[in-house]
Design an enzyme around this catalytic site. Structure first.
Site, short mmCIF file in Angstrom:
data_model
loop_
_atom_site.label_atom_id
_atom_site.label_comp_id
_atom_site.label_asym_id
_atom_site.label_seq_id
_atom_site.Cartn_x
_atom_site.Cartn_y
_atom_site.Cartn_z
N THR A 51 -1.81 5.56 2.16
CA THR A 51 -3.01 4.74 2.04
C THR A 51 -3.10 3.84 3.26
O THR A 51 -2.12 3.22 3.65
CB THR A 51 -2.97 3.88 0.76
OG1 THR A 51 -2.94 4.74 -0.39
CG2 THR A 51 -4.20 2.99 0.66
N ARG A 89 -5.53 5.67 -7.56
CA ARG A 89 -5.30 7.12 -7.56
C ARG A 89 -5.23 7.65 -8.99
O ARG A 89 -5.81 8.69 -9.31
CB ARG A 89 -4.02 7.44 -6.79
CG ARG A 89 -4.08 7.03 -5.33
CD ARG A 89 -2.71 7.02 -4.68
NE ARG A 89 -2.14 8.36 -4.61
CZ ARG A 89 -0.90 8.61 -4.22
NH1 ARG A 89 -0.10 7.59 -3.86
NH2 ARG A 89 -0.46 9.85 -4.18
N LEU A 134 0.86 -1.18 0.00
CA LEU A 134 0.00 0.00 0.00
C LEU A 134 0.90 1.23 0.00
O LEU A 134 1.98 1.21 0.58
CB LEU A 134 -0.90 0.03 1.24
CG LEU A 134 -1.93 -1.09 1.40
CD1 LEU A 134 -2.64 -0.97 2.76
CD2 LEU A 134 -2.95 -1.07 0.27
N ASP A 135 0.44 2.31 -0.62
CA ASP A 135 1.21 3.55 -0.61
C ASP A 135 1.35 4.06 0.82
O ASP A 135 0.55 3.74 1.70
CB ASP A 135 0.52 4.61 -1.47
CG ASP A 135 0.45 4.22 -2.94
OD1 ASP A 135 1.30 3.42 -3.36
OD2 ASP A 135 -0.46 4.70 -3.64
N LYS A 136 2.34 4.90 1.02
CA LYS A 136 2.64 5.42 2.35
C LYS A 136 1.40 5.99 3.04
O LYS A 136 1.15 5.73 4.22
CB LYS A 136 3.72 6.50 2.24
CG LYS A 136 4.03 7.20 3.56
CD LYS A 136 5.06 8.30 3.36
CE LYS A 136 5.32 9.05 4.66
NZ LYS A 136 6.30 10.15 4.49
#
Length: 308
Positions: free
Chosen positions: A142, A240, A138-140
């Site tokens: 998210t 996104r 997961l993105d930082k």
């Protein structure tokens, strides 16, 4: 030791700028990095230093020299993480906003991997010492559920389920604007942006990698829409970028166009709230959900109270 790679200029590439030729052959390098390498004599044309804009000719040899990245030493850290479930095969983690999943150069501590090494007894080794146990990421900024494998057999099976769409990952996002349709499928080509190497972008189908996202509108607030997304593929920044493609960027997403100051968010309001998969050992269906983080829920409460 530095790694040197030689590229021979073909007839089709003749006439290109040197920097553009290197960019097309080394997509992991940014334009600024390529410029620095050329200026430092790390990129040569027929063993000679030239400028970035030098026009290359057929049969010339472009040599690219890149220093090998330093091996990171990843140490366990007693960081507070929410372990939703674990057994001897896997774990499910509820990742908080602001936590990077795995270390990278310049950022070798404070990550989820550092915490996993401290709290879990075993982790798979398939992805090496930097990403032990990490099946997907997961993105930082998210938040939400993340699968972790504790051994290599489990890792391979969970990765297979993700690839074959047997693992279902559900996300909630608050998006800018009012979606036209109540549900739909976003299916595009996908890859690194040609204008900004820090970003990803959509391309025509058949170009780059396939990216497919399914969505369903859950609640409309006039200027904003709460949407459920289900990933069919797992490209970097996929939801996104697909939201931006629809002109409905996610609230708080500074990188893709919606750094809304109205809600004072610390990152995009994107939350992996549900994950379903088959247990790699028992083959039983496993299903987990987690609540929205406090800041996301607060924004929804404000929108509901204001009747926006």
């Amino acid at each position: 030791m530095p790694m040197k790679t030689n590229y021979i200029v073909t007839h089709e590439n003749a006439g290109q700028r040197l920097d553009n030729f290197v960019l097309s052959n080394c997509p992991d390098l940014s334009r600024s990095h390529i410029k620095t390498l050329i200026e430092n004599g790390k990129i040569l044309l027929n063993e000679k230093t030239v400028k970035s804009g030098e026009k290359i000719k057929e049969n010339q040899v472009v040599t690219v020299e890149i220093d090998q990245p330093k091996e990171l030493q990843v140490l366990p850290e007693n960081l507070n993480i929410d372990i939703v479930y674990q057994d001897k095969y896997l774990a499910v983690i509820n990742k908080p906003r602001g936590m990077v999943v795995h270390p990278a150069n310049g950022n070798d501590n404070g990550t989820l991997v550092n915490a996993l090494l401290y709290h879990l007894d075993n982790l798979s080794s398939i992805n090496g010492v930097i990403r032990p146990g990490i099946v997907h990421r997961l993105d930082k900024d998210t938040t939400g559920l993340l699968l972790v494998a504790k051994n290599d057999v489990s890792h391979k099976e969970l990765a297979r389920q993700i690839e074959l769409k047997e693992c279902h990952r559900h996300y909630l996002a608050l998006c800018v604007g009012n979606f036209k349709d109540d549900q739909g499928i976003i299916k595009t080509g996908f890859g690194r942006s040609l204008k900004d190497r820090k970003k990803m972008d959509v391309f025509p189908l058949g170009t780059g990698k396939l990216a497919e996202t399914h969505y369903k509108v859950l609640q409309r607030f006039g200027q904003y829409t709460l949407v459920e997304f289900i990933l069919q593929t797992g490209r970097t920044h996929q939801i996104r970028v697909h939201c931006k493609h629809l002109n409905h960027a996610i609230v708080g997403d500074e990188l893709y166009g919606s750094a809304s100051k109205r809600f004072k968010t610390n990152g995009q309001l994107l939350h992996a709230y549900k994950i379903e998969f088959y247990h790699p050992e028992t083959k039983q269906i496993m299903s987990f959900t987690c609540d929205l983080p406090e800041d996301f829920q607060k924004v929804l409460n404000n929108l509901n109270n204001q009747g926006v």
